[in-house]
Design a protein around this motif. Sequence first.
Motif, mmCIF file in Angstrom:
data_model
loop_
_atom_site.group_PDB
_atom_site.id
_atom_site.type_symbol
_atom_site.label_atom_id
_atom_site.label_comp_id
_atom_site.label_asym_id
_atom_site.label_seq_id
_atom_site.Cartn_x
_atom_site.Cartn_y
_atom_site.Cartn_z
ATOM 1 N N SER A 244 2.529 0.833 -11.054
ATOM 2 C CA SER A 244 1.717 0.071 -10.107
ATOM 3 C C SER A 244 1.870 -1.413 -10.384
ATOM 4 O O SER A 244 2.356 -1.829 -11.449
ATOM 5 C CB SER A 244 0.238 0.470 -10.200
ATOM 6 O OG SER A 244 -0.310 0.054 -11.447
ATOM 7 N N ARG A 246 0.615 -5.616 -8.451
ATOM 8 C CA ARG A 246 -0.081 -6.371 -7.412
ATOM 9 C C ARG A 246 0.920 -6.848 -6.367
ATOM 10 O O ARG A 246 2.124 -6.907 -6.636
ATOM 11 C CB ARG A 246 -0.802 -7.563 -8.030
ATOM 12 C CG ARG A 246 -1.694 -7.209 -9.211
ATOM 13 C CD ARG A 246 -2.068 -8.461 -10.001
ATOM 14 N NE ARG A 246 -2.644 -8.142 -11.287
ATOM 15 C CZ ARG A 246 -1.944 -7.821 -12.375
ATOM 16 N NH1 ARG A 246 -0.623 -7.780 -12.328
ATOM 17 N NH2 ARG A 246 -2.554 -7.558 -13.511
ATOM 18 N N PRO A 294 -0.129 -4.146 0.058
ATOM 19 C CA PRO A 294 -0.868 -3.031 -0.540
ATOM 20 C C PRO A 294 -0.504 -1.693 0.106
ATOM 21 O O PRO A 294 -0.303 -1.597 1.307
ATOM 22 C CB PRO A 294 -2.332 -3.401 -0.269
ATOM 23 C CG PRO A 294 -2.325 -4.885 -0.127
ATOM 24 C CD PRO A 294 -1.028 -5.223 0.532
ATOM 25 N N ALA A 319 2.666 2.200 -6.610
ATOM 26 C CA ALA A 319 1.441 1.750 -5.951
ATOM 27 C C ALA A 319 1.348 0.233 -5.993
ATOM 28 O O ALA A 319 1.454 -0.378 -7.072
ATOM 29 C CB ALA A 319 0.216 2.365 -6.618
ATOM 30 N N VAL A 321 -1.320 -2.537 -5.449
ATOM 31 C CA VAL A 321 -2.783 -2.557 -5.451
ATOM 32 C C VAL A 321 -3.270 -4.001 -5.399
ATOM 33 O O VAL A 321 -2.908 -4.820 -6.253
ATOM 34 C CB VAL A 321 -3.355 -1.864 -6.698
ATOM 35 C CG1 VAL A 321 -4.878 -1.830 -6.649
ATOM 36 C CG2 VAL A 321 -2.787 -0.459 -6.844
ATOM 37 N N LEU A 430 -7.756 1.443 -2.918
ATOM 38 C CA LEU A 430 -6.796 2.040 -3.843
ATOM 39 C C LEU A 430 -5.881 2.977 -3.071
ATOM 40 O O LEU A 430 -6.350 3.894 -2.396
ATOM 41 C CB LEU A 430 -7.520 2.798 -4.953
ATOM 42 C CG LEU A 430 -8.053 1.919 -6.082
ATOM 43 C CD1 LEU A 430 -9.148 2.617 -6.857
ATOM 44 C CD2 LEU A 430 -6.914 1.526 -7.014
ATOM 45 N N VAL A 504 -4.358 -1.024 -11.204
ATOM 46 C CA VAL A 504 -5.281 0.066 -10.896
ATOM 47 C C VAL A 504 -6.560 -0.087 -11.710
ATOM 48 O O VAL A 504 -7.674 0.100 -11.189
ATOM 49 C CB VAL A 504 -4.610 1.428 -11.159
ATOM 50 C CG1 VAL A 504 -5.632 2.560 -11.125
ATOM 51 C CG2 VAL A 504 -3.509 1.689 -10.130
ATOM 52 N N ALA A 507 -8.725 -2.764 -10.145
ATOM 53 C CA ALA A 507 -9.370 -2.343 -8.903
ATOM 54 C C ALA A 507 -10.492 -1.350 -9.174
ATOM 55 O O ALA A 507 -11.544 -1.388 -8.520
ATOM 56 C CB ALA A 507 -8.335 -1.730 -7.961
#
Length: 516
Positions: A244, A246, A294, A319, A321, A430, A504, A507
């Motif tokens: 994951s 940003r 995202p 991911a 996020v 998420l 993650v 978040a």
Amino acid sequence: WNHPSIIIWTLVNENWGTDLARNPEHRRWLAGFYHEARQIDPTRLIVDNSACQGNFHVAGDIEDYHPYRAIPDHAGSWDAWVDEFASRQSDWIWAADYQHERRPDLPLLVSEFGNWGLPDPAEIQEKGGDPWWFETGHEWGDGIVYPHAMPQRFRDHGLDQVFGTLPAFTRAAQVHMARSLHYEITTMRLAPAVAGYVITEFTDVHWECNGLLTMPRTVKHGLDAIFAPLNQDNVVALRPQRWSGRPGDAVTVAVGCLGVDGLRRDGVVEWRAGDAHGQLAAPGGAIAVPLTAPGMVTLEARWLAADGTAIAANQVELACVAAPPAAGALAVVDDPPLAATLRSLGYTVSESMPADASARLVARRYTKTLETAVQQGARLLLLAGEPASGDADAVRLPAGAVIAREGTPWQGDWATAFSWLKKQGPFAALPGEPLLEMEYAAVMPDYVLAGLPIWAYRTHSWAGLALGWIHKPVSLLAALPYGRGQFAVTTFKLNAATLAEDAVAQALFAGVLELL
């Protein structure tokens, strides 16, 4: 006895009926049995004891072993075990006291491994009702493999509010199984010393649901796209350094072109992730996958021969996020490194009990002081984990108890634990499905919150874990009123290290604060 599909005889499975670790007579007997079997049938391979935790081989033609791990919960443990197995360095699998007649050059085989993917009960009905075997399994694994009344447990514990319908949940569970197998096989293919693997199992066997097919021979969801490309002679292996990031980050992914004997150096790999794309020569290397917006980002890779013929293809999901901006003041009362990390993320943080009766508090230990503060109106986020020893001020939680997973059914490695998060309200941003995948590996908890009243699972638990056929549900994140205040507790690993680096984790932390 002479069917051509039989290529290996196994004499004992998992030490059943023997005590190899403690009884030298049993070790001598099994070695003798191996030689007798070799005389009866010199044409096939012989396994003396197909081994698992706590036992081993004394003779035989293959070094095989049975490991099980829940993914993403114990992905790191799986990687470490494969590395140890491949290097033949385990302290007890190859313990000198138990070597007997074993050879150091035998092929290594992972002869059992796998993960559960529950079937939809409506698809395995017999004559309009549950199959007879729904009433079996209650004597195994502390009752977690008993199928009876699974739909009722699904509703009672509020999973209908997370997944909608039972068929939607079982479909998600099967896709989760495919993703778990994908991770485990990738690790083994990246260890050339591991000569092969056997998935447990080809089909479900009554209540044991780690088959690739259900009992009526329906292929489970996710296998074609996720599992099949990796289960070939030639594979293009993809292993993200992290799962994951940003928006604006780039995630490094290792790429390896592998045949049955290890790396191959012919051809090129073409990759694509959204609008980004590139190429690298076999045997591979590292690529930087940009995260732009995202959501889930699918990295696709195709390994092509010099003439453009496709050799292999594969994909993984990352991911992207966007954590909400840090907002409001916090008092972190017992964790200075966490306080420093939260300041670096933009939170206004003090490290003492504030005068404001309705302040937001963050703590790792629940004490009498905090209990009083919440009763009087404070809003507490308890980052629960290993209980502090010797803390005279510690008190019981207002609801439930924090329990370590290790050594309990909640460890979840055999009848696979599945963990979920309500992707609603403060957690709607998420990405991904409710079942937790590899992007949550860094924060997967070693502890659970057990003993909440049944109504709380439906109305106040935002993340949870259950086992097998939806047994022993526990919470991983709950928020409840207490006195004049509010009390939120989570066992996710939200500490200074994960919050500093993991999108993650950031978040999740922001979402729990929003609950308060």
